[in-house]
Design a protein around this motif. Sequence first.
Motif, short mmCIF file in Angstrom:
data_model
loop_
_atom_site.label_atom_id
_atom_site.label_comp_id
_atom_site.label_asym_id
_atom_site.label_seq_id
_atom_site.Cartn_x
_atom_site.Cartn_y
_atom_site.Cartn_z
N ARG A 362 -23.69 -39.56 8.99
CA ARG A 362 -24.25 -38.86 10.15
C ARG A 362 -23.18 -38.12 10.94
O ARG A 362 -23.42 -37.01 11.44
CB ARG A 362 -25.00 -39.84 11.04
N ALA A 363 -21.99 -38.71 11.05
CA ALA A 363 -20.91 -38.03 11.78
C ALA A 363 -20.48 -36.76 11.06
O ALA A 363 -20.29 -35.70 11.67
CB ALA A 363 -19.73 -38.97 11.95
N LYS A 364 -20.34 -36.84 9.74
CA LYS A 364 -19.93 -35.67 8.96
C LYS A 364 -20.99 -34.57 8.97
O LYS A 364 -20.68 -33.39 8.85
CB LYS A 364 -19.60 -36.08 7.53
N ALA A 365 -22.26 -34.98 9.11
CA ALA A 365 -23.35 -34.00 9.16
C ALA A 365 -23.55 -33.42 10.56
O ALA A 365 -24.43 -32.57 10.76
CB ALA A 365 -24.64 -34.65 8.68
N GLY A 366 -22.74 -33.85 11.53
CA GLY A 366 -22.85 -33.34 12.89
C GLY A 366 -24.04 -33.86 13.65
O GLY A 366 -24.49 -33.23 14.62
N LEU A 367 -24.55 -35.03 13.24
CA LEU A 367 -25.73 -35.59 13.89
C LEU A 367 -25.39 -36.49 15.07
O LEU A 367 -26.29 -37.04 15.71
CB LEU A 367 -26.54 -36.38 12.86
N ILE A 368 -24.09 -36.66 15.35
CA ILE A 368 -23.65 -37.45 16.49
C ILE A 368 -22.72 -36.57 17.33
O ILE A 368 -21.76 -35.99 16.81
CB ILE A 368 -22.89 -38.71 16.04
#
Length: 427
Positions: A362-368
């Motif tokens: 999720r962090a790598k996908a920019g979701l946080i």
Amino acid sequence: MTVATGKIFDDHGWVLDDTTCAEPSLVRAVYEKRQLTVGDPAMGLFRFADWLPVSRMLEGSAPPVTYHSEALGGYLGLKNLYITFSGYFPRIGAAMTTCSFKETEAYSVCGRIPQGEGKVLVVASAGNTARAFAKVCSRNNIPLLLSVPEDNIDALWFEEPLADCVKLICPRKGGDYFDAIHLSNLALSSPTFFAEGGCKNVARRDGMGTTVLSAVTHIGMIPDYYFQAIGSGTGAIAAWEANLRFIADGRFGQNRMKLIVSQNTPFLPMYEAWKAGSRELLPYDGDRARRDAEEIIAKVLSNRKPPYSVAGGLYDSLTDTGGDVDAVTNAELCEAADLFERLEGVDIHPAAAVAAASLVRRAKAGLIENDATVMLNIAGGGEKLFRADHKDRTGRDVWMLRPSAVFPLDADASTVTASVETLFDGL
């Protein structure tokens, strides 16, 4: 308090549900102290006793430890990543010798048992819970009957031999956690035993909730996000309940942590129900479930009958917090475990690696958001470190618990009870 109705009633020592409630519902502890006062570190887990339903404090406990992660947080671009570590990691002061946050629930549950209880506690487990309860009961002379799948008994290692008050039974090889629960229920048909209660036991949930008590009191505020892998979902439910208590406390903000929980592919009953928008679990054939459980690395996450649909259960906690469920592959799990050990300096259990993999994705996908306050619940770790340190200190490896009896998956109640009752003769 009954979650479904809001009814408040007295706890007479081992209440697991409200028998007057017309629908399935968890009950929740209501504490006299609305604001939490954290005790001295020497109290171990019981420094959080204000929000634990215990009647006594037991020997040998350790609390979860929360710290700000510069290494993993920096790698992921998260400025405010906090890791709550339950396990063995002396560098940060983590001292759970079973290396699992299941110690939190074991000490809380056993601290709730009335002094002089004449019956034998029964606990079904996929592995880590059994190890924690065995340690606590052995050290505090509490009779305990464990039921663990025979395929999982390699998880039952200990730093020292256990007292005779702890006994183990198993469903034979090929059985899973559900079969262990079934076997424990057969044993419970004897009046010699009483059920720990699993998720229905407020002491189990509030013990697990000390991970959030550790995080919030360390950070000074309620986080925005909470990451954890789930087998039953009990830990996530406990996190939600602790969150609600902190909102009522009034000193740590009004956040509802977004619960991001994860399962290990292909064992995905809660993931599939959540993604389908269903409050009820979808049909899951027993043979398929056993095959799926064999495939996953994080064996402890293989609960076929989790408290998902019940009032106050995982569905409600995800709905209330705007949460979500992720599915993590074995490959992602292994990559996350390696990454965590390289960056943070300690090994973690497969289930904890599932949570870490979900966070990484999720962090790598920019979701946080980069400045969000994030709590990562590392629910077990330091086993490799502990076993190395233990061998250095003692010159010997750990001690393994072996079963007193192994039963076929179709065993009947009379056979089981006749066998297990004799295990505790003379105790």
